[in-house]
Design a protein around this motif. Structure first.
Motif, short mmCIF file in Angstrom:
data_model
loop_
_atom_site.label_atom_id
_atom_site.label_comp_id
_atom_site.label_asym_id
_atom_site.label_seq_id
_atom_site.Cartn_x
_atom_site.Cartn_y
_atom_site.Cartn_z
N LEU A 87 0.80 -1.23 0.00
CA LEU A 87 0.00 0.00 0.00
C LEU A 87 0.83 1.28 0.00
O LEU A 87 0.34 2.33 -0.43
CB LEU A 87 -0.92 0.02 1.23
N SER A 88 2.06 1.21 0.48
CA SER A 88 2.82 2.43 0.74
C SER A 88 3.02 3.29 -0.50
O SER A 88 2.96 4.52 -0.43
CB SER A 88 4.17 2.10 1.37
N GLU A 89 3.29 2.64 -1.65
CA GLU A 89 3.53 3.40 -2.88
C GLU A 89 2.24 3.67 -3.66
O GLU A 89 2.25 4.38 -4.66
CB GLU A 89 4.50 2.62 -3.78
N ARG A 90 1.11 3.10 -3.18
CA ARG A 90 -0.13 3.23 -3.93
C ARG A 90 -1.26 3.78 -3.06
O ARG A 90 -2.43 3.59 -3.35
CB ARG A 90 -0.53 1.86 -4.50
N ARG A 91 -0.89 4.50 -2.00
CA ARG A 91 -1.91 4.99 -1.07
C ARG A 91 -2.90 5.95 -1.73
O ARG A 91 -4.02 6.10 -1.26
CB ARG A 91 -1.27 5.58 0.17
N ASP A 92 -2.47 6.60 -2.84
CA ASP A 92 -3.38 7.50 -3.52
C ASP A 92 -4.57 6.77 -4.11
O ASP A 92 -5.63 7.37 -4.33
CB ASP A 92 -2.64 8.27 -4.62
N GLU A 93 -4.42 5.45 -4.35
CA GLU A 93 -5.53 4.66 -4.89
C GLU A 93 -6.65 4.47 -3.87
O GLU A 93 -7.75 4.05 -4.22
CB GLU A 93 -5.04 3.31 -5.41
N LEU A 94 -6.34 4.74 -2.61
CA LEU A 94 -7.35 4.60 -1.55
C LEU A 94 -8.17 5.87 -1.36
O LEU A 94 -9.13 5.87 -0.60
CB LEU A 94 -6.68 4.23 -0.23
N ALA A 95 -7.75 6.95 -2.01
CA ALA A 95 -8.44 8.24 -1.83
C ALA A 95 -9.93 8.10 -2.13
O ALA A 95 -10.33 7.33 -3.01
CB ALA A 95 -7.80 9.28 -2.76
N PRO A 96 -10.76 8.81 -1.34
CA PRO A 96 -10.41 9.87 -0.39
C PRO A 96 -9.99 9.37 0.99
O PRO A 96 -9.69 10.19 1.86
CB PRO A 96 -11.71 10.67 -0.28
N ALA A 97 -9.97 8.05 1.22
CA ALA A 97 -9.49 7.55 2.51
C ALA A 97 -7.99 7.78 2.62
O ALA A 97 -7.28 7.87 1.61
CB ALA A 97 -9.79 6.06 2.65
N VAL A 98 -7.51 7.89 3.86
CA VAL A 98 -6.07 8.01 4.10
C VAL A 98 -5.56 6.71 4.73
O VAL A 98 -6.28 6.05 5.48
CB VAL A 98 -5.74 9.21 5.00
N LEU A 99 -4.33 6.37 4.39
CA LEU A 99 -3.68 5.20 4.98
C LEU A 99 -2.96 5.63 6.25
O LEU A 99 -2.06 6.47 6.20
CB LEU A 99 -2.69 4.60 3.98
N ALA A 100 -3.35 5.08 7.38
CA ALA A 100 -2.75 5.46 8.67
C ALA A 100 -1.44 4.71 8.86
O ALA A 100 -1.34 3.76 9.65
CB ALA A 100 -3.73 5.16 9.80
N ALA A 101 -0.44 5.13 8.10
CA ALA A 101 0.85 4.45 8.12
C ALA A 101 1.95 5.46 7.85
O ALA A 101 1.71 6.50 7.23
CB ALA A 101 0.88 3.35 7.05
N PRO A 102 3.17 5.16 8.28
CA PRO A 102 4.30 6.04 7.96
C PRO A 102 4.51 6.17 6.46
O PRO A 102 3.94 5.41 5.66
CB PRO A 102 5.49 5.34 8.64
N SER A 103 5.35 7.12 6.07
CA SER A 103 5.63 7.35 4.65
C SER A 103 6.32 6.14 4.03
O SER A 103 6.88 5.28 4.72
CB SER A 103 6.54 8.57 4.49
N ALA A 104 6.29 6.09 2.70
CA ALA A 104 6.96 5.00 1.98
C ALA A 104 8.45 4.98 2.31
O ALA A 104 9.05 3.91 2.46
CB ALA A 104 6.73 5.15 0.48
N ASP A 105 9.06 6.16 2.42
CA ASP A 105 10.48 6.22 2.75
C ASP A 105 10.76 5.64 4.13
O ASP A 105 11.70 4.85 4.31
CB ASP A 105 10.98 7.66 2.69
#
Length: 328
Positions: A87-105
């Protein structure tokens, strides 16, 4: 009323996150897992239970995106490493929901022990860490040392290297790293950082008893060195949200970095009981709410045991991916 989807409902972390969020009546909590036998599914009402593909499956992210749309989800909380990676590199696909996780980096650095040691070198709390092979052979080590996979969690693949001959014999094609041996006591520190990367809580705990990598007994401890070390590591990796920082004392007694798990830990009930409700704080953070500047905790101990969740036969979800021994 915010709607939160928690994945990995069959694991210890998923169960405790669901239970924490269910204490807040203003939240609507959905639970998802790849296995219909996942206990956390049955902590929420039947209409809020979801089956998803495995995190490594190609269809995992698109399936989650559809669930987000269909269920009008505001926040996705994943409690599984492999899902976070997907999910980290594709979190925009979940919009408008946000992924409650640290950044991909932050995730990438945390899950690569060589990069993690390099990123945290300036804290003075990262053990010397080099790749097995010529780089490790060129170091004047104090034996024994540890060799472990560059990537991977827990104790899998770890080996004690007693002397120079054993070091020279290490395979160079298995992605191994070599680190200074840390012989002292191990601690887990549950850390939460706000949107600006400021640590609002760092709760050290002992791991008195461990089963399958999850602490089943232990206690929280007030120890400024452990709290400051974990906080410095969290800042070095750019943490926003939750991570579990594992420390071990070195030969000189100083707390040193062992590894970072950039997700909710399975032993969260102890941290919550100590006064720091990490799942609730993280959901507030990713809903855009301001966190307290700091959250105090108290010293408390815990022991864990299995707890049964009884459901009607026709409520058990049949999944294609795991667990079922019979047709329901």
């Amino acid at each position: 009323m915010p709607r939160v989807l928690v994945t990995g409902a069959g694991g210890p972390a998923g169960v405790v996150v669901i239970r924490s969020l269910l204490k807040r009546p203003e939240l609507t909590v959905f639970a998802a897992d790849m296995d219909g036998w996942a206990a956390g599914l049955y902590l929420v009402p039947a209409e809020q239970r979801r089956l998803v593909p495995p995190g490594r499956a190609e269809e995992f992210v698109p399936t989650l995106a559809r669930l987000v749309e269909d269920d009008a989800i505001d926040v996705v909380v994943s409690t599984v490493d492999v899902e976070l990676i997907a999910l980290s590199e594709r979190r925009d696909e979940l919009a408008p929901a946000v992924l409650a996780a640290p950044s991909a980096d932050t995730l990438d650095v945390s899950l690569d022990k060589l990069l993690l040691a390099e990123r945290c070198a300036d804290t003075g709390r990262a053990p010397r860490t080099v790749l097995a092979g010529p780089a490790a052979q060129a170091v004047d080590w104090e034996f024994p040392v540890f060799a472990k996979p560059r990537q991977g969690a827990g104790s899998r693949g770890i080996r004690l290297v007693p002397d120079r001959a054993a070091l020279d014999a290490l395979p160079v094609d298995e992605g191994l790293i070599v680190q200074d041996f840390l012989p002292g006591e191990e601690y887990s520190v549950d850390v939460v950082a706000d949107a600006a990367g400021q640590v609002v809580a760092a709760v050290p705990r002992t791991r008195a008893r461990v089963d399958s990598g999850v602490a089943i007994a232990g206690r929280t401890v007030h120890d400024p060195e452990l709290e400051e070390t974990a906080s410095a590591i969290a800042k070095a990796i750019g943490l926003v949200g939750v991570a579990n920082v594992q420390l071990r004392r070195g030969r000189d007694g100083r707390a040193m970095l062992l590894e970072v798990n950039p997700r909710f830990p399975g032993a969260l009930p102890l941290t919550i009981a100590a006064g720091v409700d990490i799942p609730s704080l993280v959901v507030d953070l990713f809903l855009g709410r301001e966190l307290p500047a700091s959250v105090p905790f108290r010293e408390v101990a815990f022991v864990r045991f299995l707890e049964d969740v009884i459901v009607e036969i026709d409520e058990v979800l049949v999944s294609d991916h795991a667990g079922h021994q019979e047709e329901l």
